[in-house]
Structures are given as structure tokens and as C-alpha cells.
Motif scaffolding. Structure first.
Motif, mmCIF file in Angstrom:
data_model
loop_
_atom_site.group_PDB
_atom_site.id
_atom_site.type_symbol
_atom_site.label_atom_id
_atom_site.label_comp_id
_atom_site.label_asym_id
_atom_site.label_seq_id
_atom_site.Cartn_x
_atom_site.Cartn_y
_atom_site.Cartn_z
ATOM 1 N N HIS A 16 0.819 -1.210 0.000
ATOM 2 C CA HIS A 16 0.000 0.000 0.000
ATOM 3 C C HIS A 16 0.853 1.262 0.000
ATOM 4 O O HIS A 16 0.627 2.180 -0.796
ATOM 5 N N HIS A 17 1.839 1.336 0.882
ATOM 6 C CA HIS A 17 2.638 2.556 1.037
ATOM 7 C C HIS A 17 3.824 2.639 0.076
ATOM 8 O O HIS A 17 4.380 3.719 -0.127
ATOM 9 N N GLU A 18 4.229 1.478 -0.468
ATOM 10 C CA GLU A 18 5.390 1.405 -1.366
ATOM 11 C C GLU A 18 6.650 1.932 -0.689
ATOM 12 O O GLU A 18 7.559 2.445 -1.337
ATOM 13 N N ASN A 19 6.698 1.776 0.626
ATOM 14 C CA ASN A 19 7.840 2.260 1.406
ATOM 15 C C ASN A 19 7.848 1.523 2.732
ATOM 16 O O ASN A 19 6.841 1.508 3.443
ATOM 17 N N LEU A 57 9.113 0.880 -3.253
ATOM 18 C CA LEU A 57 9.079 -0.561 -3.466
ATOM 19 C C LEU A 57 7.816 -0.885 -4.254
ATOM 20 O O LEU A 57 6.709 -0.762 -3.751
ATOM 21 N N LYS A 58 7.989 -1.269 -5.517
ATOM 22 C CA LYS A 58 6.854 -1.547 -6.392
ATOM 23 C C LYS A 58 6.639 -3.054 -6.493
ATOM 24 O O LYS A 58 7.579 -3.826 -6.649
ATOM 25 N N LEU A 59 5.386 -3.477 -6.381
ATOM 26 C CA LEU A 59 5.065 -4.889 -6.521
ATOM 27 C C LEU A 59 5.467 -5.404 -7.896
ATOM 28 O O LEU A 59 5.197 -4.766 -8.911
ATOM 29 N N ASN A 60 6.113 -6.580 -7.922
ATOM 30 C CA ASN A 60 6.362 -7.244 -9.194
ATOM 31 C C ASN A 60 5.146 -8.114 -9.523
ATOM 32 O O ASN A 60 4.132 -8.083 -8.817
ATOM 33 N N GLU A 61 5.217 -8.885 -10.591
ATOM 34 C CA GLU A 61 4.062 -9.673 -11.021
ATOM 35 C C GLU A 61 3.636 -10.682 -9.954
ATOM 36 O O GLU A 61 2.440 -10.865 -9.688
#
Length: 294
Positions: A16-19, A57-61
Motif C-alpha cells: 500500500h505505502h510502497e515504502n 518498493l513496487k510490486l512485481n508480477e
């Protein structure tokens, strides 16, 4: 089972926060504890859920596929904990509603929901259709009540009740005495409209298809009450849901304008994430909404 619910909480907060720092703060954890929990989860199964993009931090597949299943599992765990702690069946419910629905329909449903289930907690967020849909997609809301139509592979759209928009003006407006409006009348008028992204704006543009580029959209406002006040003040004409105009029509402070050659009908919808766990609270809310439309 090797993973823990705490590890799932850290994963979801990070998604959610990408951090990791913000994720840790949201969970009242230290950054090192949150980082350790996420690393342990990935190490257990020799996987990676995130890619680093600068400080984000971005979700990968794999992470994107894991997200809804983790969300559903944690939602069931929260419901079970709520039942064990308070012996309630429904627990907390996070509902989003568009402005028309939230201001004129949802509060009554919320009152009925809480009256039938003493101790149940409901958080109602009121925003436009685009915002509600984004928050349902991000699992921040259990469900949404929206005015606009949409097509998204991760979302389920369920019809709720019929509605219609109404063109209106002040009693002193030059158009108030006309039995019906022509396209020439619509072109000549100053319009006060809802913002882009709202379901009302979507229906307005669909109903006046082919004419919108020629309209004088003099004022764009985000709130229905502000639009009604502006029309009452003689700043122009507008188009809103009949739901929010009934009282003003009854008082005579606003006047309905007939536009018989244009179709302003629409539906209200429930929007839910296809991977969201349907708790007893969600099912009961849907039932109450449907009952209110009868």
C-alpha cells in the motif's frame, strides 16, 4: 503453515505505502522489524514480491498476484478475531460512497445497519466515483456505492437501484417558464456542473452526447449542495440526481426543467474487488441496500 499473519500485514502495508518505513509506522513497528518480517516471508519460499524504484518498493508480477489472496486471508483473520473478542457477527465495515449516494442515501442505511447490530462499526468515506473505485482496487474499502459505470477485470459491478438526473434552474431564471427545453436552449445556457471523474458528470455527458463541446460550462464544482446554492443564486442551470433535489423542488427554491428528447436515466451500483473476502458484514450491508430500494 510457515508464514505468519504479521508477515502478511507487513507485506500488505508495504504494498500500500510502497515504502518500508511508512509501512512500519502504520503498523506501529520499527523499520528493522518490518524489514525483517518481509525478508523472512520472502526467504521462506525463496521469492521476491517487490522491485525497488528509487525510494519506492513496487510490486512485481508475483507480488500483484499474491496481494488479493493475502488481503482476503487477513480479512478473514480480522473477522475471526473480532468475533472472538466481542462475540459480534459483523465487526468493522469500510464503505465508500459517491457524493450523491453518501449524502442522501448511505447515512440512512448505515444507521439501520448499526441499529440492527449493536456495537458494529462503520466507516463511511464520501468521494467521487473515480476515488471510490481506486480505493476499492487498493483494498482500502470493503465495497463502494457508485453512480458511474466502469469496466475493470479486478472489479465486480452489481446493479443496485435506478436513478435519473434532472435539469433545473432557479424560479427567476429565464428558462423557468418553458414547458420543455430544446438543444438551442441548452447551448445558450450557462451551466454549473460536477467535476470530471464523478458519476454525475459521466451521465450528464452521455445524455448530452454530441452537444457537450458546444455547451457553456461556466462553473465546475465538486459538491452537490454548492451547485444547488449557485443555481439558486442565478448563476446558471445544472443537472443533478433527483435524489438530492426533492426537498428543493418541494420548497420551490429550484425548478425542474423538462428535456424530453434526452435520456438522463442511470443506475446506482455496488462495486467490489473480485478477490475481496465477502464477510458477513458486507453481505448484510448489500442486503440492507437492496431492501432500501424496494
Amino acid at each position: 503453515m510457515k508464514f505468519t499473519l504479521r508477515q502478511l500485514q507487513v507485506f500488505l502495508a508495504t504494498a500500500h505505502h510502497e515504502n518500508i518505513s511508512k509501512a512500519a509506522e502504520s503498523l506501529s513497528m520499527s523499520q528493522s522489524a518490518a524489514s525483517g518480517a518481509l525478508k523472512e516471508l520472502e526467504t521462506l519460499y525463496d521469492v521476491k514480491f517487490f522491485e525497488r524504484a528509487g525510494k519506492r518498493l513496487k510490486l512485481n508480477e508475483l507480488g500483484r498476484q499474491f496481494w488479493p489472496r493475502a488481503e482476503a486471508l487477513l480479512a478473514q483473520a480480522r473477522e475471526l478475531e473480532s468475533d472472538l473478542q466481542s462475540h459480534r457477527d459483523l465487526g468493522r465495515l469500510n464503505v465508500g460512497a459517491t457524493l450523491t449516494i453518501g449524502n442522501y442515501l448511505a447515512v440512512g442505511i448505515m444507521a439501520e445497519y448499526m441499529a440492527q447490530q449493536p456495537g458494529a462499526r462503520v466507516h463511511l468515506e464520501v468521494a467521487n466515483t473515480r476515488s471510490i473505485v481506486d480505493r476499492v482496487l487498493g483494498f482500502e474499502l470493503d465495497l463502494g456505492l457508485i453512480e458511474g459505470e466502469l469496466n475493470h477485470p479486478d472489479l465486480e459491478l452489481l446493479p443496485w437501484r435506478e436513478d435519473e438526473l434532472v435539469v433545473f434552474c432557479s424560479p427567476e431564471h429565464a428558462l423557468a417558464g418553458k414547458s420543455s427545453l430544446t438543444d438551442s436552449d441548452l447551448r445558450a445556457a450557462h451551466w454549473i456542473v460536477r467535476e470530471s471523474g464523478s458519476g454525475t458528470r459521466q451521465t450528464f455527458e452521455r445524455a448530452l452526447h454530441g452537444l457537450v463541446p458546444e455547451l457553456d460550462l461556466a462553473l465546475e464544482l465538486e459538491h452537490t449542495e454548492a451547485i444547488k446554492r449557485a443555481v439558486e443564486a442565478g448563476l446558471g442551470i445544472s443537472c443533478l440526481s433527483r435524489v438530492c433535489l426533492r426537498e428543493a423542488f418541494r420548497r420551490g427554491s429550484l425548478v425542474e426543467l423538462a428535456v424530453p428528447h434526452r435520456d438522463f436515466s442511470r443506475d446506482f451500483y455496488f462495486v467490489l474487488h473480485r478477490q475481496k473476502y465477502r464477510s458477513q458484514g458486507i453481505e448484510r450491508w448489500l442486503e440492507l441496500c437492496r431492501d432500501s430500494a424496494l
